[in-house]
Write a protein that holds these residues in place. Structure first.
Motif, PDB file in Angstrom:
ATOM      1  N   LYS A  41       0.827  -1.215   0.000  1.00 40.76           N
ATOM      2  CA  LYS A  41       0.000   0.000   0.000  1.00 40.76           C
ATOM      3  C   LYS A  41       0.859   1.262   0.000  1.00 40.76           C
ATOM      4  O   LYS A  41       0.654   2.168  -0.816  1.00 40.76           O
ATOM      5  CB  LYS A  41      -0.937   0.006   1.235  1.00 40.76           C
ATOM      6  CG  LYS A  41      -1.820  -1.224   1.337  1.00 40.76           C
ATOM      7  CD  LYS A  41      -2.739  -1.180   2.545  1.00 40.76           C
ATOM      8  CE  LYS A  41      -2.021  -1.131   3.896  1.00 40.76           C
ATOM      9  NZ  LYS A  41      -1.195  -2.321   4.184  1.00 40.76           N
ATOM     10  N   SER A  42       1.799   1.331   0.936  1.00 42.63           N
ATOM     11  CA  SER A  42       2.640   2.533   1.002  1.00 42.63           C
ATOM     12  C   SER A  42       3.488   2.667  -0.254  1.00 42.63           C
ATOM     13  O   SER A  42       3.714   3.777  -0.747  1.00 42.63           O
ATOM     14  CB  SER A  42       3.558   2.481   2.234  1.00 42.63           C
ATOM     15  OG  SER A  42       2.785   2.456   3.408  1.00 42.63           O
ATOM     16  N   THR A  43       3.939   1.548  -0.758  1.00 49.04           N
ATOM     17  CA  THR A  43       4.737   1.581  -1.991  1.00 49.04           C
ATOM     18  C   THR A  43       3.903   2.172  -3.135  1.00 49.04           C
ATOM     19  O   THR A  43       4.413   2.953  -3.944  1.00 49.04           O
ATOM     20  CB  THR A  43       5.208   0.152  -2.351  1.00 49.04           C
ATOM     21  OG1 THR A  43       6.005  -0.344  -1.277  1.00 49.04           O
ATOM     22  CG2 THR A  43       6.008   0.141  -3.644  1.00 49.04           C
ATOM     23  N   MET A  88       2.057  11.046   5.004  1.00 45.68           N
ATOM     24  CA  MET A  88       2.824   9.822   5.219  1.00 45.68           C
ATOM     25  C   MET A  88       2.316   9.025   6.417  1.00 45.68           C
ATOM     26  O   MET A  88       1.746   9.580   7.359  1.00 45.68           O
ATOM     27  CB  MET A  88       4.289  10.166   5.504  1.00 45.68           C
ATOM     28  CG  MET A  88       4.929  11.049   4.459  1.00 45.68           C
ATOM     29  SD  MET A  88       5.540  10.108   3.091  1.00 45.68           S
ATOM     30  CE  MET A  88       7.112   9.624   3.782  1.00 45.68           C
ATOM     31  N   GLU A  89       2.623   7.735   6.369  1.00 48.66           N
ATOM     32  CA  GLU A  89       2.315   6.844   7.481  1.00 48.66           C
ATOM     33  C   GLU A  89       3.094   7.317   8.714  1.00 48.66           C
ATOM     34  O   GLU A  89       4.218   7.780   8.605  1.00 48.66           O
ATOM     35  CB  GLU A  89       2.791   5.446   7.073  1.00 48.66           C
ATOM     36  CG  GLU A  89       2.302   4.317   7.899  1.00 48.66           C
ATOM     37  CD  GLU A  89       2.760   2.979   7.303  1.00 48.66           C
ATOM     38  OE1 GLU A  89       2.690   2.804   6.067  1.00 48.66           O
ATOM     39  OE2 GLU A  89       3.185   2.123   8.099  1.00 48.66           O
ATOM     40  N   GLY A  90       2.478   7.204   9.887  1.00 45.94           N
ATOM     41  CA  GLY A  90       3.210   7.522  11.116  1.00 45.94           C
ATOM     42  C   GLY A  90       3.265   8.998  11.441  1.00 45.94           C
ATOM     43  O   GLY A  90       4.178   9.451  12.122  1.00 45.94           O
ATOM     44  N   LEU A 163      -3.838   9.576   1.947  1.00 42.86           N
ATOM     45  CA  LEU A 163      -3.612   9.376   3.382  1.00 42.86           C
ATOM     46  C   LEU A 163      -3.136   7.948   3.622  1.00 42.86           C
ATOM     47  O   LEU A 163      -3.817   7.000   3.221  1.00 42.86           O
ATOM     48  CB  LEU A 163      -4.917   9.607   4.147  1.00 42.86           C
ATOM     49  CG  LEU A 163      -5.552  10.991   3.984  1.00 42.86           C
ATOM     50  CD1 LEU A 163      -6.986  10.982   4.493  1.00 42.86           C
ATOM     51  CD2 LEU A 163      -4.737  12.011   4.751  1.00 42.86           C
ATOM     52  N   ASP A 164      -1.993   7.814   4.281  1.00 41.16           N
ATOM     53  CA  ASP A 164      -1.446   6.478   4.534  1.00 41.16           C
ATOM     54  C   ASP A 164      -1.732   6.046   5.971  1.00 41.16           C
ATOM     55  O   ASP A 164      -1.075   6.489   6.904  1.00 41.16           O
ATOM     56  CB  ASP A 164       0.055   6.454   4.255  1.00 41.16           C
ATOM     57  CG  ASP A 164       0.577   5.030   4.086  1.00 41.16           C
ATOM     58  OD1 ASP A 164      -0.166   4.083   4.398  1.00 41.16           O
ATOM     59  OD2 ASP A 164       1.732   4.876   3.638  1.00 41.16           O
ATOM     60  N   GLU A 165      -2.717   5.196   6.127  1.00 40.33           N
ATOM     61  CA  GLU A 165      -3.126   4.646   7.426  1.00 40.33           C
ATOM     62  C   GLU A 165      -3.297   5.693   8.526  1.00 40.33           C
ATOM     63  O   GLU A 165      -2.621   5.653   9.558  1.00 40.33           O
ATOM     64  CB  GLU A 165      -2.135   3.565   7.876  1.00 40.33           C
ATOM     65  CG  GLU A 165      -2.168   2.354   6.938  1.00 40.33           C
ATOM     66  CD  GLU A 165      -1.640   1.079   7.597  1.00 40.33           C
ATOM     67  OE1 GLU A 165      -2.040   0.819   8.733  1.00 40.33           O
ATOM     68  OE2 GLU A 165      -0.864   0.374   6.948  1.00 40.33           O
ATOM     69  N   PRO A 166      -4.223   6.619   8.327  1.00 40.40           N
ATOM     70  CA  PRO A 166      -4.439   7.639   9.360  1.00 40.40           C
ATOM     71  C   PRO A 166      -4.930   7.066  10.692  1.00 40.40           C
ATOM     72  O   PRO A 166      -4.785   7.723  11.711  1.00 40.40           O
ATOM     73  CB  PRO A 166      -5.498   8.563   8.737  1.00 40.40           C
ATOM     74  CG  PRO A 166      -6.132   7.782   7.658  1.00 40.40           C
ATOM     75  CD  PRO A 166      -5.086   6.836   7.155  1.00 40.40           C
TER      76      PRO A 166
HETATM   77 MG   LIG Z   1       2.376   1.048   4.757  1.00 36.77          MG
END
Ligand SMILES: [Mg+2]
Ligand SMILES: Nc1ncnc2c1ncn2[C@@H]1O[C@H](COP(=O)(O)OP(=O)(O)OP(=O)(O)O)[C@@H](O)[C@H]1O
Length: 263
Positions: A41-43, A88-90, A163-166
């Motif tokens: 997913k992030s990729t 970004m995630e995190g 949005l990456d895993e909010p």
């Molecule tokens: Mg990810």
């Protein structure tokens, strides 16, 4: 608005992570992208926003089209200027800056920006940030940092916000609050949203359409109502059996290892 057509991504010249990934994000919609850890997913988001290079990754096949233009060879700054902004995630915020300084930094890409008006717009969505505008971002709670990360993206007035895993690591009530705000941003500002998540239930609650990816490609897609009825989605992503009973996480996880979406 955005079309990924059969893209392939390789890290370090050898590690093939995306294996023919395709998806579409229509203008003005919220599209969900679900998948478990390591699915890619992030990729996928980094391929779109031009952020693979610093990680030694590369799009080696396929195409990425945004508003009718090929963007897959462009650098990250150029892609931001085109109106794509990735959270970004995190929850990456500038920890040593205040809340307001973080937001102002988010607006830097625009010229002739109406900073004051935009700050008020962000504070309107996130009143908690207004209460803490002079506080150092590093001392905010996890949920407030996630709000700040989204607020910073809003300052760039993106056409497409990714949005990456909010929901990552946040308490359920806070996640609901944030998803509600995401929906409002989409409805009120017309911002198109690509929402990467593992929380299928909430994602299917806000998305207009959703994709499920596994092992570098899409294995299932559809309208939320239809996905919710899908036996595999109920089993693996919603943790429900056919009779609607909640399974233990361990049981689902175990089963998940045995069964694959495509096999
Ligand atoms: Mg990810
Ligand atoms: N910089 C990198 N170099 C090599 N391999 C990588 C790199 N980044 C990610 N990978 C690999 O690519 C695969 C997909 O990673 P990715 O971060 O895209 O997954 P994800 O779906 O976002 O997972 P998560 O839900 O855990 O964030 C994983 O197997 C990961 O180990």
């Amino acid at each position: 608005m955005l079309t990924l057509n059969n893209i392939e991504v390789i890290y370090n010249d050898v590690i093939l992570v995306l294996k023919g990934m395709s998806l579409q994000v229509p203008e003005g919609k919220i599209v969900g992208l679900l998948g478990s850890n390591g699915a890619g997913k992030s990729t996928t988001l980094k391929a779109i926003s031009g952020l693979l290079k610093p990680e030694n990754g590369e799009v080696t096949d396929g195409s990425i089209e945004f508003l009718g233009e090929q963007i897959h060879n462009q650098d990250a700054a150029e892609i931001v200027r085109k109106g794509i902004f990735q959270v970004m995630e995190g929850r990456r915020v500038f920890e040593h800056l205040t809340v307001e300084e973080n937001l102002i930094a988010g607006g830097y890409t625009r010229q002739g920006a109406n900073l004051k008006g935009d700050l008020e717009m962000v504070y309107g969505y996130f009143p908690r940030l207004k209460d803490r505008q002079k506080q150092t971002a590093g001392y905010l709670s996890g949920g407030e940092q996630q709000m700040l990360a989204i607020g910073r993206a809003l300052m760039a007035r993106p056409r497409l916000m990714m949005l990456d895993e909010p929901s990552l690591g946040l308490a359920p009530l806070l996640v609901m609050e944030i998803f509600h705000i995401i929906k409002r941003i989409n409805e009120e500002r017309g911002t198109t949203i690509l929402l990467v998540e593992q929380n299928a239930n909430l994602t299917l609650g806000v998305a207009d359409y959703a994709y499920i990816m596994e092992n570098g490609r899409i294995v299932l897609e559809g309208y939320p109502d239809i996905l919710r009825e899908n036996a595999d989605v109920r089993e693996f992503y919603l943790g429900l059996t056919e009779v609607g009973q909640r399974k233990s996480y361990r049981e689902v996880k175990h089963y998940k290892r045995r069964k694959r979406w495509l096999s």
